[in-house]
Design a protein around this motif. Structure first.
Motif, PDB file in Angstrom:
ATOM      1  N   PRO A  46       0.810  -1.224   0.000  1.00  0.00           N
ATOM      2  CA  PRO A  46       0.000   0.000   0.000  1.00  0.00           C
ATOM      3  C   PRO A  46       0.844   1.275   0.000  1.00  0.00           C
ATOM      4  O   PRO A  46       2.059   1.230   0.216  1.00  0.00           O
ATOM      5  CB  PRO A  46      -0.815  -0.120   1.288  1.00  0.00           C
ATOM      6  N   GLU A  47       0.175   2.376  -0.209  1.00  0.00           N
ATOM      7  CA  GLU A  47       0.848   3.680  -0.337  1.00  0.00           C
ATOM      8  C   GLU A  47       1.671   4.056   0.892  1.00  0.00           C
ATOM      9  O   GLU A  47       2.631   4.825   0.783  1.00  0.00           O
ATOM     10  CB  GLU A  47      -0.184   4.769  -0.616  1.00  0.00           C
ATOM     11  N   ALA A  68      -2.963  -7.400   0.924  1.00  0.00           N
ATOM     12  CA  ALA A  68      -3.925  -7.807  -0.105  1.00  0.00           C
ATOM     13  C   ALA A  68      -5.234  -8.274   0.541  1.00  0.00           C
ATOM     14  O   ALA A  68      -6.279  -8.282  -0.107  1.00  0.00           O
ATOM     15  CB  ALA A  68      -3.330  -8.921  -0.969  1.00  0.00           C
ATOM     16  N   MET A  69      -5.173  -8.653   1.825  1.00  0.00           N
ATOM     17  CA  MET A  69      -6.374  -9.092   2.541  1.00  0.00           C
ATOM     18  C   MET A  69      -7.201  -7.912   3.040  1.00  0.00           C
ATOM     19  O   MET A  69      -8.313  -8.098   3.515  1.00  0.00           O
ATOM     20  CB  MET A  69      -5.988  -9.989   3.721  1.00  0.00           C
ATOM     21  N   GLY A  70      -6.644  -6.708   2.977  1.00  0.00           N
ATOM     22  CA  GLY A  70      -7.380  -5.528   3.413  1.00  0.00           C
ATOM     23  C   GLY A  70      -6.556  -4.636   4.317  1.00  0.00           C
ATOM     24  O   GLY A  70      -5.474  -4.995   4.765  1.00  0.00           O
ATOM     25  N   ARG A  71      -7.104  -3.480   4.580  1.00  0.00           N
ATOM     26  CA  ARG A  71      -6.444  -2.480   5.415  1.00  0.00           C
ATOM     27  C   ARG A  71      -6.843  -2.650   6.876  1.00  0.00           C
ATOM     28  O   ARG A  71      -7.882  -3.225   7.180  1.00  0.00           O
ATOM     29  CB  ARG A  71      -6.813  -1.083   4.939  1.00  0.00           C
ATOM     30  N   LEU A  72      -6.020  -2.118   7.752  1.00  0.00           N
ATOM     31  CA  LEU A  72      -6.341  -2.069   9.173  1.00  0.00           C
ATOM     32  C   LEU A  72      -7.132  -0.797   9.442  1.00  0.00           C
ATOM     33  O   LEU A  72      -7.078   0.149   8.652  1.00  0.00           O
ATOM     34  CB  LEU A  72      -5.051  -2.066   9.997  1.00  0.00           C
ATOM     35  N   THR A  73      -7.834  -0.771  10.564  1.00  0.00           N
ATOM     36  CA  THR A  73      -8.586   0.422  10.923  1.00  0.00           C
ATOM     37  C   THR A  73      -7.958   1.082  12.138  1.00  0.00           C
ATOM     38  O   THR A  73      -7.298   0.418  12.953  1.00  0.00           O
ATOM     39  CB  THR A  73     -10.060   0.083  11.214  1.00  0.00           C
ATOM     40  N   GLY A  75      -7.044   2.332  15.665  1.00  0.00           N
ATOM     41  CA  GLY A  75      -7.301   1.761  16.979  1.00  0.00           C
ATOM     42  C   GLY A  75      -7.049   0.272  17.098  1.00  0.00           C
ATOM     43  O   GLY A  75      -7.061  -0.267  18.210  1.00  0.00           O
ATOM     44  N   GLU A  76      -6.812  -0.414  15.998  1.00  0.00           N
ATOM     45  CA  GLU A  76      -6.575  -1.866  16.073  1.00  0.00           C
ATOM     46  C   GLU A  76      -5.247  -2.166  16.755  1.00  0.00           C
ATOM     47  O   GLU A  76      -4.336  -1.355  16.781  1.00  0.00           O
ATOM     48  CB  GLU A  76      -6.560  -2.483  14.667  1.00  0.00           C
ATOM     49  N   ARG A  77      -5.150  -3.396  17.272  1.00  0.00           N
ATOM     50  CA  ARG A  77      -3.918  -3.917  17.879  1.00  0.00           C
ATOM     51  C   ARG A  77      -3.368  -4.980  16.932  1.00  0.00           C
ATOM     52  O   ARG A  77      -4.110  -5.858  16.483  1.00  0.00           O
ATOM     53  CB  ARG A  77      -4.192  -4.495  19.253  1.00  0.00           C
ATOM     54  N   VAL A  78      -2.056  -4.911  16.656  1.00  0.00           N
ATOM     55  CA  VAL A  78      -1.438  -5.779  15.656  1.00  0.00           C
ATOM     56  C   VAL A  78      -0.222  -6.485  16.252  1.00  0.00           C
ATOM     57  O   VAL A  78       0.579  -5.869  16.952  1.00  0.00           O
ATOM     58  CB  VAL A  78      -0.988  -4.943  14.428  1.00  0.00           C
ATOM     59  N   LEU A  79      -0.075  -7.769  15.942  1.00  0.00           N
ATOM     60  CA  LEU A  79       1.118  -8.539  16.293  1.00  0.00           C
ATOM     61  C   LEU A  79       1.740  -9.006  14.992  1.00  0.00           C
ATOM     62  O   LEU A  79       1.114  -9.718  14.210  1.00  0.00           O
ATOM     63  CB  LEU A  79       0.757  -9.742  17.168  1.00  0.00           C
ATOM     64  N   ASP A  80       2.971  -8.584  14.748  1.00  0.00           N
ATOM     65  CA  ASP A  80       3.695  -8.934  13.522  1.00  0.00           C
ATOM     66  C   ASP A  80       4.801  -9.922  13.888  1.00  0.00           C
ATOM     67  O   ASP A  80       5.855  -9.533  14.379  1.00  0.00           O
ATOM     68  CB  ASP A  80       4.272  -7.662  12.895  1.00  0.00           C
ATOM     69  N   LEU A  81       4.552 -11.215  13.646  1.00  0.00           N
ATOM     70  CA  LEU A  81       5.546 -12.252  13.937  1.00  0.00           C
ATOM     71  C   LEU A  81       6.528 -12.347  12.784  1.00  0.00           C
ATOM     72  O   LEU A  81       6.126 -12.408  11.625  1.00  0.00           O
ATOM     73  CB  LEU A  81       4.861 -13.606  14.136  1.00  0.00           C
ATOM     74  N   GLY A  82       7.806 -12.362  13.103  1.00  0.00           N
ATOM     75  CA  GLY A  82       8.831 -12.369  12.061  1.00  0.00           C
ATOM     76  C   GLY A  82       8.893 -11.006  11.406  1.00  0.00           C
ATOM     77  O   GLY A  82       8.968 -10.888  10.188  1.00  0.00           O
ATOM     78  N   SER A  83       8.880  -9.967  12.226  1.00  0.00           N
ATOM     79  CA  SER A  83       8.756  -8.592  11.728  1.00  0.00           C
ATOM     80  C   SER A  83       9.991  -8.053  11.026  1.00  0.00           C
ATOM     81  O   SER A  83       9.909  -7.046  10.335  1.00  0.00           O
ATOM     82  CB  SER A  83       8.366  -7.660  12.875  1.00  0.00           C
ATOM     83  N   GLY A  84      11.117  -8.709  11.187  1.00  0.00           N
ATOM     84  CA  GLY A  84      12.325  -8.267  10.488  1.00  0.00           C
ATOM     85  C   GLY A  84      12.668  -6.820  10.771  1.00  0.00           C
ATOM     86  O   GLY A  84      12.593  -6.358  11.907  1.00  0.00           O
ATOM     87  N   ALA A  85      13.014  -6.074   9.732  1.00  0.00           N
ATOM     88  CA  ALA A  85      13.407  -4.674   9.872  1.00  0.00           C
ATOM     89  C   ALA A  85      12.216  -3.753  10.093  1.00  0.00           C
ATOM     90  O   ALA A  85      12.393  -2.558  10.281  1.00  0.00           O
ATOM     91  CB  ALA A  85      14.199  -4.238   8.642  1.00  0.00           C
ATOM     92  N   GLY A  86      11.008  -4.286  10.065  1.00  0.00           N
ATOM     93  CA  GLY A  86       9.846  -3.519  10.469  1.00  0.00           C
ATOM     94  C   GLY A  86       8.975  -2.916   9.397  1.00  0.00           C
ATOM     95  O   GLY A  86       8.083  -2.132   9.704  1.00  0.00           O
ATOM     96  N   ALA A  92       1.600  -0.864   9.318  1.00  0.00           N
ATOM     97  CA  ALA A  92       0.491  -1.079  10.244  1.00  0.00           C
ATOM     98  C   ALA A  92       0.346   0.093  11.210  1.00  0.00           C
ATOM     99  O   ALA A  92      -0.775   0.544  11.481  1.00  0.00           O
ATOM    100  CB  ALA A  92       0.695  -2.388  11.019  1.00  0.00           C
ATOM    101  N   ALA A  93       1.466   0.597  11.718  1.00  0.00           N
ATOM    102  CA  ALA A  93       1.420   1.724  12.654  1.00  0.00           C
ATOM    103  C   ALA A  93       0.756   2.942  12.013  1.00  0.00           C
ATOM    104  O   ALA A  93      -0.004   3.659  12.673  1.00  0.00           O
ATOM    105  CB  ALA A  93       2.827   2.060  13.134  1.00  0.00           C
ATOM    106  N   GLN A  94       1.027   3.160  10.746  1.00  0.00           N
ATOM    107  CA  GLN A  94       0.392   4.283  10.055  1.00  0.00           C
ATOM    108  C   GLN A  94      -1.117   4.071   9.949  1.00  0.00           C
ATOM    109  O   GLN A  94      -1.895   5.010  10.099  1.00  0.00           O
ATOM    110  CB  GLN A  94       0.982   4.455   8.657  1.00  0.00           C
TER     111      GLN A  94
END
Length: 132
Positions: A46-47, A68-73, A75-86, A92-94
């Protein structure tokens, strides 16, 4: 015909860590898998990718496009496993904004250091990085 193959799991883990440390420390190097911002763009990211600092994007080593599955909204809480350099965590933070929360977990110290620096550069205060 099946063949029994013994795998030393500790050696395998060690080699994987070495490879991803190399992706972090030497992102310009050629690997057996695609890396970098251009690869994320090819995957259709995404942009928000444009706002991810180059230090994180250059070490992107994703295997697919979770967006490709969709955007986050917001206030959501996200866990990125295998996040690498981020890269994914910073995107997701944006999306989740200041009311949301993003935690990235990676096993490679070099990638974690790069992810922390990129989050600080972006001012992504809602993003945390942990080793695991």
């Amino acid at each position: 015909m099946a063949a029994e193959v013994e795998i030393d799991v500790e050696v395998l883990k060690s080699e994987i860590k070495k490879t991803y440390a190399s992706v972090s420390d030497e992102p310009e190097k050629d690997f057996i898998f695609p890396t970098g911002r251009a690869w994320a763009e090819d995957l259709g990211y995404p942009e928000e990718l444009a706002n991810v600092p180059e230090a994180a994007a250059e070490s992107f080593a994703g295997v697919a496009n979770p967006w490709a599955m969709g955007r986050l909204t917001p206030g959501e809480r996200v866990l990125d496993l295998g996040s690498g350099a981020g890269t994914d965590s910073l995107i997701a933070a944006q999306m989740v904004g200041e009311q949301g929360h993003v935690t990235g977990i990676d096993m490679t110290q070099e990638m974690l250091a790069k992810a922390r620096a990129a989050a600080a550069e972006m001012g992504a205060h809602e993003r945390r990085v942990r080793r695991g």
